[in-house]
Every structure is written in C-alpha cells, then in structure tokens.
Design an enzyme around this catalytic site. Structure first.
Site, PDB file in Angstrom:
ATOM      1  N   HIS A  72      74.196 -69.587 -23.153  1.00 49.73           N
ATOM      2  CA  HIS A  72      74.565 -68.302 -22.536  1.00 49.73           C
ATOM      3  C   HIS A  72      75.560 -68.517 -21.392  1.00 49.73           C
ATOM      4  CE1 HIS A  72      73.277 -64.686 -19.907  1.00 49.73           C
ATOM      5  NE2 HIS A  72      74.243 -64.330 -20.716  1.00 49.73           N
ATOM      6  N   GLU A  75      78.947 -69.161 -22.758  1.00 49.50           N
ATOM      7  CA  GLU A  75      79.574 -67.902 -23.199  1.00 49.50           C
ATOM      8  C   GLU A  75      80.291 -67.225 -22.019  1.00 49.50           C
ATOM      9  OE1 GLU A  75      78.464 -63.709 -22.675  1.00 49.50           O
ATOM     10  OE2 GLU A  75      76.819 -64.522 -23.879  1.00 49.50           O
ATOM     11  N   HIS A  76      79.634 -67.191 -20.847  1.00 47.77           N
ATOM     12  CA  HIS A  76      80.279 -66.620 -19.641  1.00 47.77           C
ATOM     13  C   HIS A  76      81.543 -67.406 -19.269  1.00 47.77           C
ATOM     14  CE1 HIS A  76      77.370 -63.759 -17.545  1.00 47.77           C
ATOM     15  NE2 HIS A  76      76.763 -64.030 -18.685  1.00 47.77           N
ATOM     16  N   LEU A 323      56.104 -44.231 -34.526  1.00 40.71           N
ATOM     17  CA  LEU A 323      55.843 -45.510 -35.196  1.00 40.71           C
ATOM     18  C   LEU A 323      57.152 -46.019 -35.788  1.00 40.71           C
ATOM     19  CD1 LEU A 323      52.989 -46.456 -37.636  1.00 40.71           C
ATOM     20  CD2 LEU A 323      55.354 -46.714 -38.383  1.00 40.71           C
ATOM     21  N   LYS A 867      93.180 -42.299 -32.308  1.00 33.60           N
ATOM     22  CA  LYS A 867      92.643 -41.410 -33.335  1.00 33.60           C
ATOM     23  C   LYS A 867      91.117 -41.474 -33.345  1.00 33.60           C
ATOM     24  CE  LYS A 867      96.537 -42.604 -36.297  1.00 33.60           C
ATOM     25  NZ  LYS A 867      96.865 -43.633 -37.287  1.00 33.60           N
ATOM     26  N   LYS A 869      87.689 -42.104 -35.046  1.00 29.93           N
ATOM     27  CA  LYS A 869      87.371 -43.074 -36.103  1.00 29.93           C
ATOM     28  C   LYS A 869      86.557 -42.440 -37.229  1.00 29.93           C
ATOM     29  CE  LYS A 869      89.393 -46.256 -33.786  1.00 29.93           C
ATOM     30  NZ  LYS A 869      90.156 -45.345 -32.963  1.00 29.93           N
TER      31      LYS A 869
END
Length: 981
Positions: A72, A75-76, A323, A867, A869
C-alpha cells in the site's frame, strides 16, 4: 519479423473479444513482444475523455512479514516522481491542467492505478504514467513524508465498522496464512517497527518494486479516440521499457480457515448503532468457474426479497430489516460466501432462530436440488444486462477492465463478469455442501456486547469474544427444515418473474433536440418534461416524479414523517419491485426538501406496469401498514439518525456549514426528538395530507413516445387525484447572506468522542451568480485544486482528506470550499494553513504564462462540454435543472462558452474580491469540528472581527441574518413541445 508475428496474434485475438451488440467501441488485446505485457486497446472515436489503468498482480498478501502495509505504501510512492519526470506532482499537474484525474488502490492480490484526461492529451499522460512502472524515484524526503499520508488514511478508518470487521475476519484465520496480514500499514509498521529492526524502508520499497512489478504479471488498458493501430503504436513506444522479470504471479495455497477455525461465534462491539449477523462460509476458489457462476445462482435465491424468501419471513416475524447474500471474498485460491442480515432488537434476541431460518432455506435448496428454470431466468436477465450495458465513465471502465484481465481470458474480458453460459447442477450442489453450520463463521455485531467482551483486535482495537458453537445448537441448525414448527412451510422458491422485459423496440421521435427536454403538459397540477432517447438508442427509460408539497419539510416532524413514509412505501412495494429490480427495472423513493420523489429506471417495457403498482401501493398504504411494520421502520430510522453521529468528521463539517447557511435546515437533534413522539396514526395522517394536495412535476426521459410519457403521468395523476396546491405555499430553499467583509466560525465538538480526527470546512460565499461569474468561480477552483492538494496534503501532510470544490447552497448560491480532515492538527491551525495557501496563491495566477492560462481554460471548457456517458447521467442533469427551478437544461455548454471568455484580469479581480484577506466582497464561514484530543483549541481566539457561533446559537444567528432573494420565476412557455417540434 517480430512485428509481423505480433500482428498475426492480434488479428486472431481481435475476433475473440466478445462485446455487447450495442457497444460501438473497438477492442483488441495484444501482448507486447519486448516484455510480455498484456494490453487491452479500446478505441472509442466519440469519447471526450481518454483513460488508462494498470493492474499489477501483487497486493498486500505479499507484504514482507516484518513490514505490514508495504504494498500500500508503495502504491502511494509511485505518484511521487520518476527519473524521467522527477517533480513530485508532475503527473497530477499535467492531468489537472488537461481536465484529468487519477487514483489507485491496493487489494489483497492486486494493485490498480488509473487515470483519465481530455482525449487530445492521452499520449502526454500515458508517458508520465508509464514511468511509474519503469523508473520510480522513491526519494528519501518523499518516503519520509508519505508515511504520514498512509498513517492518516489508517486513522481515518479506525472508526469504520467496515475496516474493523475486515481486519477482525483476517485476524481469525490461520496466523501462517497471508490473509491474516494487516494491509493498510501505519507509522508503527512503516517507521517505528522498521527502525527498531534496523530495516531501511526505502530499500524495502525498491526491493518490492524490483521483485513484483514485472510486466508479465501486469495488465494494461488504454482507452482513447485514436484508432487501434495508433493506440498499439503509442503503447509499444511508451511501455516496452517496463522490465519483465519473468516471475510467476504470487499464489497463496491452503485454506485460511481450517475446521479448527470454523463452527465459531464471534460477538463484536461495533462503532455504529448496528445489529447484524454475518454467516460466512469458506469455499473453493470460484474465479475459474465464471462460465457457470454457481454462487450467482445461490446469491439470487438467498438474497431474494419476494414472497417465500428468507428476508420476507424475517421481516414478517419482525426480526430483520435487510438481507444480502453473495461472494464476500474471491481470491485465487479460495473464496467465501456470506449471508448478512440487518437485525431488529427482537431479531438480536432471537438471533439463533433467525440463523435457523437461513439453514432451513439451505436445507430446502439441497433437498429440492438445483432448478433449471431458475438458472434459465437468471441467465436470460444476465444476457440482457450485457446486451444493453450502459457506458460508464472511461476512468471507471478502464480500472474495471484491467482487473478483469487478471481473471478472464481475452475473449471474455468484457462479458465474463455478466453472462452465465452453462448450468452445472453438480457445481451448485458442491457449493451448497459447504454451506453448513460446521463450515460457518458467525459474526454478530451489536452495541449490546459493550462491556461483555474479553478480546481486543490488534490493529483497530475492536472489542470481541470468540467461542465454539454449542453442540446442541449445531445439531439444531444441521437438522433445520422448512417443515419445522419455526418455519411452518413459509419458505419456498421465488415465483416466476413476470417483470422480465421482452420488448426492446426503439421509439423514434424525429426532429427532437439532443440536449434538452421539452414541456409536454403544464397546468396547475402537472408539469411534464419529456425527452426521447435520441443519443444512446437503448430500450430504457428514466421516470422521475416530484410530488411537490410544503407538507414534506415544513417542520422537523414533517421531515421525519417524510422519511418514514418513503421507507414504509419501499417495503410495501418490495413484493413486486424486487422482482422488477432483478429484471433490470428499478424503483426507489426519496424524501426530498420539496416533497416526495418517485424514481423508476430501467427497461421501458414494463415501466408503466411498475408505476401502476406503485400508485396502488401508495393508495393502500394507510390501511396496509400494520403497527409492527411502523415500529420496525421507526427503529430503523432511529438507528439511521444515531449513526449519523458516527459518520466521518468531514461529513459533520458539511452538515455544520449547511446548518448555518440554510435557513430551513432542521438539526439532527430536533429530528431525533421529533421521531420519538411519532406513532403509526401520524404516518396515516401524513399520507392523507401528502396525497390530497400536491403539484406533480415529472421528467420522462428515454425509450418512450410522447403519448407513452403522457400515459405514465396520467397513471400517477389520475390514480392519486390530488387538488392543486397553493402556489405561495410551495417550499423554496432560502440561504443566509453572510455580511460583506465578515468572517464567521461555527465551532463544535466531534460527535463521536472515539474518533481522533478533527476537520475544518471553509466556505467563501460568492452569492447567486450569472453565467459569466459562475464560469470565473469554476475556473478559479480548477486552478486551485491541484496546488491545494499538493501543498496541504503532499508537502505539509496536514491530513489524508484534503478537498476543494465549488459549493452550491440552496438552489443557486455559489461559493468556494476548502476542507481538511486531520488526526494530527486542530481546526484552528488547519484554517490558518488554508489562509496561508490563499495568501501565496495570487502569485501563482499572476505567474501563469499565456499558454498555461489558455491550456487551463480549455481543460475547464472541455470539462463542461463532456458528453453524458449514459441515460442516467443525462437524466440527472435535466432533473437538477428542474428541481432548482432554473430550467437551464443547457447550462454546461453555455458555461463552456463563458469560460473561454475568461481573462487573467477577471480571475484576479474575482480572487481579490472574494478570497484575498481584506477583499471587499470576501465573506467566509469556517465550520470547525474538534476531536477530543483537540478540544482545548476550541477556546482559542477566533481572530479580530470573527463572529463565533456556538451550536446552541445557530437558530438565533439565522434569524438575525439577511437571506438571499429567490431567483425570479422562469418563463417556460417557449419550451413547450408544440412550439418547438
């Protein structure tokens, strides 16, 4: 020769990518010859945003045991400079100045990076992105600072029941299995822990990247308006340098939960006021079974809400509100299937009986065997869903596809998640055989366990107990049957679905504008807006109706009654609406400021039937609603209100600012008090008042003719037959007008004393704006967004959440907004840092070259011209223009025109007037939320001339202030269909 070989492979593969018949994009999957990187090229000549995503097949399960959170953290760090582009924020500056954005996430076995950018600038963005995987710097200073961002992110999640439950579940598996790891990381694991062990964290980052970031385990998606050939050439040029180490993707064989870890009951103390039971069953891996999707069959039945379902019986007994059922984890070597039930107080007391209902249903499924007709029904719906798949934002689509590439072969990378090709009763039976009491982990969460637990989870501090299931209870659940006294035969297979659409014929209405609806009817009871779908050519429709009435929000009590009414109506319609939603036709109800909103969206074939059934339910609600249902919904709403107090501090800051600025916003305390005194007869009386007199404003948008739109409106109007309301009584949103040159600070304590985060939200009120003024505000925000994030978060590390935006209060009062949430600093200091940033920012505008200025102007203009999507995006824009009563349906292109007229002088004038200290038109509200650790700072001087507002003074403050005038009535005569088409 190599090129020819690749061409040959491509030609074979392009034939094999199965796409939806409605999909006008072209696809080709290639493998780069230099490094074995698999790439999916997506050519969309009509897109105005390009996007790319890289999914790396490594996640936090591969973290070294002594450095939790490394994947993690890496990733930063990839965002913070590369050899080719060493500036830490180069990538973000480039994206922001060309209308783009980016993000990333780390999962158990994947790390996914993705971005979008205006379509003309794909190559520049892709070049910067590619360098993440070629030569990231991991600078020592960046490494040191970004640990704080990871720590702040973890601190943000400490009071989140989702994160706490996930880590607790991980901690209950075999400690030697990597699933037990702590994936987020914090300062203790990344800094303190590594320093104590003599580990160099930067070397660990480099080693992890060198080991796992290999081209042959990465999947890249590139989406642009270029041709497939141009995209292929661009990708080969930019990504051939990604090194291929020829590694095997990490695998984690062995079950995380052996028999010794199952047949357990976990009692958990949650943060929020929740009562839930989660029954989890570890299963074999199911990723390779996508052609048959056995768990989809089971989630369809266990999660059903119609007659004969588990939830219908639990609701009838008063034991549950909601549920859900389905795969809760899907990894390369194992998966788990969970049934999650939101219990009532009585359901918590009788939780063993509620669980027995689930095991009785499972016993019925085993006894009756897999049913071919149920497979056929779900398979038909799934095929329809893929056939008429709406487009998504390119950034979301690229992100999802990169992940899918890790799971599905090239030919099914688009259809794999949706379609069900084969019926395999043996496979369904194999999964069912795992869903037994002995193979279950049962987690019950309730505040009732507070003070009664003995164990504490290591990373989040969750209090819990763990015990073996009682043998007698195990035996009872193993013998569960639908014929038992408890069930009494009330559980059955669902009825056959009569709401599945079969008519997909498209309506053609010639000569209709493509970007705004027209007025079909306009009288004292109905205003009907209509637009056919002449953009997407889908057999779908969106119907939104507002029953406009002052009754819905005239007091705190009325506001609560509106919510109770909407929730009760939702349950009263479940029997037919759930079947429809399974078939792709959805409905929901909203207690809005201006009245009650009804939303129907999906395949148009049965939309009329749906509206007829909704009207019937509304008419019958006063007599059909029993005391039991009322009490259950009242309790549910009460928990909803209480749980707002446990939301994130930034949500409390937004609420605080709105409370001060909106003349008629009712406080949460008042609503909670009002709720206590309400009874079932109050809802009956409210329903009668609501339906007796209202103005119906509707939008019918999609595959419907004008006649069909009129019929849908008539179903509502004739079925409910209201009197016309008094125009003067219809509600309008009034906004407090802050004094020119004045500053206000609204200070209050964070509602959840356990949350360590404080927050500040500064709103610089500009007021109602003309289109040219609105364009300047939007442009000013665009210029500030990236530098604010870079300086306040990346450099100063004030907190994980740093956000800026254009703020709209009421219908039309604009302002600029800055928000920071921090576990390290108090709101007063955060406010000072925002002001210091603004103090420096003027020079940034002055220093912009003419080219830089034009580039940013173009980025904002293109953003407004982007535009829609899909039909939903288009409908939302129209409905916003209806509810704020501007009826300015073409506001975005008009704003784009105005942005292109913006000058540097005009921007500086606006900055000096509204944001610079001492500016003649500067008005500021600072909503400040103080965590327990920062409460001392509440007593700090607010600054010279700052008006301090305490929570108990808000009502009096609003009474003492001027309000902005409401905008004038818009003449809609020229928008009538007859005068246009």
């Amino acid at each position: 020769e190599e090129v020819e070989e690749v061409e040959e492979v491509e030609e074979v593969e392009v034939e094999k990518v199965e796409s939806s018949p409605q999909d006008d994009r072209s696809y080709r999957q290639i493998t780069l010859p230099t490094n074995d990187l698999d790439v999916l090229l997506v050519s969309d000549p009509n897109t105005d945003k390009s996007a790319a995503a890289m999914d790396v097949r490594v996640g936090h399960l591969s973290d070294p045991d002594d450095v939790p959170g490394l994947a993690h953290f890496l990733e930063h760090m990839l965002f913070m400079g590369t050899e080719k582009y060493p500036d830490e924020n180069e990538y973000n500056v480039y994206l922001n100045s060309h209308g783009g954005s980016s993000n990333a996430f780390t999962d158990t076995e994947d790390t996914n990076y993705y971005f979008d950018v205006n379509a003309d600038h794909l190559e520049g963005a892709l070049d910067r992105f590619a360098q993440f995987f070629v030569s990231p710097l991991f600078t020592p200073s960046g490494t040191e600072r970004e640990m704080n961002a990871v720590d702040s992110e973890h601190a943000k999640n400490l009071q989140s029941d989702f994160w706490r439950a996930f880590q607790l579940l991980k901690g209950l598996c075999r400690p030697e299995h990597p699933f037990s790891k702590f994936g987020s990381g914090n300062l203790d694991t990344l800094k303190k822990g590594t320093e104590e062990r003599g580990i160099d964290i930067r070397k660990e980052l480099l080693a992890f990247h060198a080991r796992y970031y290999s081209a042959n385990v990465m999947k890249l998606v590139v989406l642009g308006r270029e041709s497939l050939e141009e995209l292929r050439a661009m990708t080969e040029r930019l990504f051939s340098g990604v090194p291929n180490k020829g590694i095997e993707a990490p695998v984690f064989p062995g079950a995380p939960y052996g028999p010794e870890r199952l047949a357990k009951r976990v009692s958990v103390v949650p943060v929020k006021e929740v009562r839930t039971v989660d029954i989890s069953f570890p299963l074999r891996e199911v990723e390779t079974l996508y052609l048959k999707k056995p768990t989809h069959y089971l989630s369809h039945l266990l999660g059903h809400e119609g007659r004969g379902s588990v939830l219908a019986l639990l609701r009838q007994r008063g034991w549950a509100n909601e549920l859900s059922a389905g795969e809760s984890r899907s990894c390369s070597d194992w998966s788990s299937f969970s049934v999650s039930i939101d219990l009532t107080d009585e359901g918590l007391e009788r939780v063993d009986d509620a669980i027995e209902v689930v095991f009785s249903y499972l016993a019925m499924l085993r006894g009756e065997g897999p049913q071919r007709w149920i497979h056929d029904e779900t398979s038909t719906v799934a095929a329809c869903s893929f056939r008429f798949l709406s487009k998504r934002r390119p950034i979301d689509y690229a992100c999802a596809l990169a992940g899918y590439m890790q799971l599905y072969p090239p030919e099914h990378v688009l259809s794999g998640p949706y379609k069900i090709w084969e019926f395999d009763p043996d496979l369904i039976a194999e999964c069912l055989d795992c869903m037994t009491p002995k193979n279950a982990l049962i987690a019950i969460s309730a505040r009732a366990f507070e003070g009664k637990t003995e164990l504490k989870e290591r990373w989040y501090g969750t209090d819990y107990n763990l015990e073996d299931l009682d043998p007698a209870l195990l035996k009872r659940w193993e013998d569960a049957s639908v014929d038992s006294e408890l069930i009494g035969g009330a559980l059955t297979f669902p009825e056959r679905n009569d709401m599945i659409a079969t008519d997909f014929e498209l309506r053609v209405v010639p000569g209709f504008p493509e970007d705004e609806p027209r007025l079909l009817k306009d009288d004292d009871r109905l205003r009907l807006w209509y637009k056919p779908d002449n953009v997407f050519d889908m057999p779908k429709v969106n119907v939104i109706a507002l029953l406009g009435t002052p009754v819905a929000y005239e007091s705190p009590e009325a506001s609560v009654l509106s919510l109770l009414y909407a929730e009760i109506l939702r349950e009263q319609t479940t029997e037919f609406s759930y079947l429809a939603s399974v078939a792709g036709l959805h409905c929901y109800f909203v207690n809005a400021r201006g009245g009650i909103e009804i939303h129907v969206s999906g395949y148009n074939h049965k939309a009329n039937v749906m509206m007829e059934r909704i009207v019937k339910a509304m008419v019958e609600l006063p007599t059909a609603m029993g005391e039991d249902l009322f009490e259950r919904i009242k309790d549910k709403v009460s928990k909803q209100y209480q749980n707002f107090l446990f939301a994130q501090p930034y949500q409390h800051a937004f609420y605080g600012a709105d409370l001060v600025l909106e003349a008629n916003k009712w406080s949460m305390e008042d609503k909670m008090t009002a709720l206590e005194a309400l009874s079932a007869p109050d809802v009956v009386a409210f329903s009668k008042r609501l339906l007796s007199r209202f103005h119906l404003e509707m939008l019918v948008h999609g595959n419907a003719s004008p006649e069909e739109a009129s019929v849908i409106a008539s179903v509502l109007l004739d079925g409910l037959n209201p009197s016309a309301p008094f125009d003067a009584a219809l509600p309008r949103n009034r906004v407090v007008k802050l004094g020119l040159g004045k500053e206000y600070a609204f200070r209050f304590k964070e509602y959840n004393p356990e949350n360590t985060n404080s927050c500040v939200e500064n709103v610089y009120q500009v007021g109602p704006t003309s289109l040219p003024e609105n364009a300047v505000v939007a442009f000013l925000h665009h210029l500030m967004k990236e530098p604010a994030f870079n300086e306040l978060r990346t450099n100063e590390q004030l907190g994980y959440i740093v956000h800026t935006g254009v703020n709209t209060t009421g219908d039309d009062v604009k302002g600029l907004l800055f928000l920071i949430q921090s576990d390290a600093y108090d709101p007063v200091y955060l406010d000072e840092r925002i002001e210091a940033f603004l103090g420096r920012f003027r020079n940034r505008i002055v220093d912009l070259t003419a080219d830089e200025f034009r580039t940013n102007v173009e980025a904002v203009a293109e953003g407004f011209l982007e535009k829609n999507k899909n039909l939903g995006e288009e409908s939302t824009k129209y409905w916003n223009a209806v509810t704020n009563r501007s009826y300015l349906f073409r506001k975005s292109p008009l704003l784009a025109e105005e942005v292109r007229r913006v000058t540097k002088e005009g921007v500086l004038r606006a900055f000096d007037a509204h944001l610079a200290r001492g500016g003649p038109r500067r008005t500021k509200l600072s909503a400040q939320v103080f965590a327990k650790a920062h409460e001392e700072a509440m007593g700090k001087e607010a600054g010279e001339g700052v008006v301090l507002i305490r929570p108990e003074e808000v009502t009096e403050f609003k009474r003492s202030m001027d309000l902005y005038a409401l905008p004038g009535r818009v003449d809609v005569e020229g928008m009538k269909m007859s005068t246009v088409t």
